[in-house]
Design an enzyme around this catalytic site. Structure first.
Site, mmCIF file in Angstrom:
data_model
loop_
_atom_site.group_PDB
_atom_site.id
_atom_site.type_symbol
_atom_site.label_atom_id
_atom_site.label_comp_id
_atom_site.label_asym_id
_atom_site.label_seq_id
_atom_site.Cartn_x
_atom_site.Cartn_y
_atom_site.Cartn_z
ATOM 1 C CE LYS A 160 50.424 51.271 69.914
ATOM 2 N NZ LYS A 160 48.962 51.340 69.960
ATOM 3 C CD GLU B 186 47.127 58.803 73.785
ATOM 4 O OE1 GLU B 186 47.835 58.431 74.739
ATOM 5 O OE2 GLU B 186 47.032 58.162 72.728
ATOM 6 C CG HIS C 188 23.600 59.728 72.247
ATOM 7 N ND1 HIS C 188 23.177 59.987 73.533
ATOM 8 C CD2 HIS C 188 22.732 60.385 71.423
ATOM 9 C CE1 HIS C 188 22.085 60.751 73.492
ATOM 10 N NE2 HIS C 188 21.808 61.011 72.218
ATOM 11 C CB SER D 194 55.200 51.189 70.905
ATOM 12 O OG SER D 194 55.572 50.069 71.684
#
Ligand code: ARG
Length: 464
Positions: free
Chosen positions: A290, A297, A163, A284
């Site tokens: 970043k 992804e 979970h 970024s």
């Protein structure tokens, strides 16, 4: 204004006098996608022609000219020198018309006893066979990267989650080998799919076969198929082998997406369990600090396309009447896109895994949080004769106490722990704290060191 296409391009000009305008030609064409099948189409034609020679339809001289013609066409397509004319619709007609242009009359005999319906069924099976072999190689490569990672970082004790809440401590190697298991089933599924792909449909004609005495088994032998299809209707109009391939690869995608999700989370500042190599990250355009896990992804995202393609493939097949329908021409769009996407996902996944760095310091720093040792403490009580359900209640109360007082189970005063049950002795300390817990895992398949050793040996032997 719709442009007319030239009349002489079509092989059926004897029957149809009206010509398709440009928009109609574009709808009918698949050459933009099926040009990639040219090698398979030519291999199929070479086998077909060889057999036609053996049954006396072609002379030796005609066969030689066809073979030569086809091999120069292959070279010219490779070199981009053959016009992929949409007016010719597909790769079959592009190659046949180029052949007739180059060698004349013998080229007009090649299509004897053959239809584009069994021809495309053959090309797709040849293509799928290679695609499966490539995908299995790439899966194996990724498995090997995970096994190397499990070797390098395997002994780090880290939390396992259910979970997405802290559950029990594990060795990092155990977590990595979980992905190897999933990938192994994916490879097995592909191997199984290959059995159904690896059957030769050529000789089924358009739908009913042919009166020409084709030697189907000979063609199959020439193309390395161990068997031929039994039923011409099924052979020309079924694509479940492609849907199955799409399913196998969508499942690879789903597995990769789960791994990508885990590692995206592990690479956040909040977790800091792993550091991804700069070469697989992006930054970024605005925020100078970043370091984003964009490759992970995208790998996670690619599975959406694979799942969509599986849905598309099944929907394309649904309710089609028996016998070939032109809807099937679009099967390639789903299957080809899936294979190419999953290939790149697997290649990059391997790079991510083989360059990752685990951060044992960060993992250890927070390992006491989340009561990873609670189950171990309950099992300690079980070993002292306390029924598990009772032990569960006792430890639950201790956890509540520790949470209230800002303690871990190990940092609770000994008197508090000992007071919880008379069965608890001084040896309890050996069962508290994540590092201790992993030492006590007993059954096969658990997350401890001896189980990891066994799994690693198994995979090293299996993957070579
Ligand atoms: N290009 C077609 C396909 O990919 C094969 C041609 C079959 N066409 C036909 N009119 N029977 O399925």
């Amino acid at each position: 204004m719709a442009k007319k296409t030239t009349k002489s391009t079509k092989s059926w000009h004897g029957r149809l006098s009206g010509e398709a305008d440009q928009a109609t030609s574009e709808l009918l064409a698949s050459i933009d996608v099926d040009a990639g099948l040219y090698k398979y189409d030519i291999a199929g034609s070479l086998a077909h022609a060889t057999m036609l020679r053996e049954i006396g339809i072609l002379t030796g001289r005609e066969l030689t000219r066809i073979k030569k013609g086809l091999s120069t066409i292959a070279e010219d397509i490779e070199a981009g020198k053959v016009k992929l004319d949409p007016a010719l619709e597909d790769i079959h007609m592009v190659i046949e018309s180029a052949l007739i242009k180059r060698i004349g009359e013998p080229g007009r005999k090649l299509h004897t006893g053959r239809s584009r319906n069994d021809q495309i069924a053959l090309d797709l099976r040849l293509w799928a066979r290679d695609a499966i072999d490539d995908m299995r190689d790439l899966i194996r490569q990724l498995q090997t990267s995970f096994v190397a990672g499990a070797d390098k970082y395997g002994q780090i004790v880290m939390p396992a989650y259910t979970h997405l809440q802290r559950a029990q401590p594990i060795l990092a190697g155990h977590a990595m080998l979980a992905y190897v298991e999933m990938l192994d089933r994916d490879a097995e599924r592909l191997a199984d799919c290959r059995k159904r792909v690896n059957v030769c449909p050529l000789g089924s004609g358009a739908v009913a076969g042919t009166s020409i005495p084709l030697e189907r088994k000979r063609v199959a032998e020439l193309l390395g198929f161990p068997a031929i299809t039994r039923n011409s209707i099924d052979a020309t109009s079924s694509r479940d082998f492609l849907a199955e391939l799409c399913f196998c690869l969508a499942t690879v995608g789903v597995h990769l997406s789960r791994w990508a999700e885990d590692w995206i989370i592990y690479s956040t500042t909040e977790f800091g369990f792993i550091e991804l190599d700069d070469s697989v990250c992006t930054s970024s355009s605005m925020m100078p600090q970043k370091k984003n896990a964009d490759t992970l992804e995208l790998i996670r995202g690619k599975s959406a396309g694979a799942i969509g393609n599986l849905c598309g493939m099944l929907t394309l097949m649904k309710s089609l009447p028996s016998g070939y329908s032109r809807d099937l021409q679009d099967d390639k769009r789903f299957a080809f896109a899936t294979v190419s996407t999953m290939k790149s996902a697997l290649v990059v996944a391997s790079k991510v895994v083989s360059t990752v760095r685990f951060c044992p310091g960060r993992i250890a720093a927070d390992l006491d949080a989340g009561f990873l040792d609670a189950t171990s403490l309950a099992e300690y009580l079980v070993n002292k004769g306390v029924p598990f359900r009772t032990a569960h209640g006792i430890v639950g109360e201790l956890v509540a106490n520790a949470a209230r007082t800002g303690n871990t189970l190990a940092s609770l005063p000994e008197v508090v722990i000992r007071a919880a049950d008379k069965a608890i002795g001084p040896d309890v300390a050996d069962h508290l704290g994540a590092d201790n817990v992993v030492k006590h895992y007993k059954p096969e398949g658990a997350a401890g060191a001896k189980q990891l050793r066994k799994q690693l040996n198994f995979w090293k032997r299996k993957l070579g």
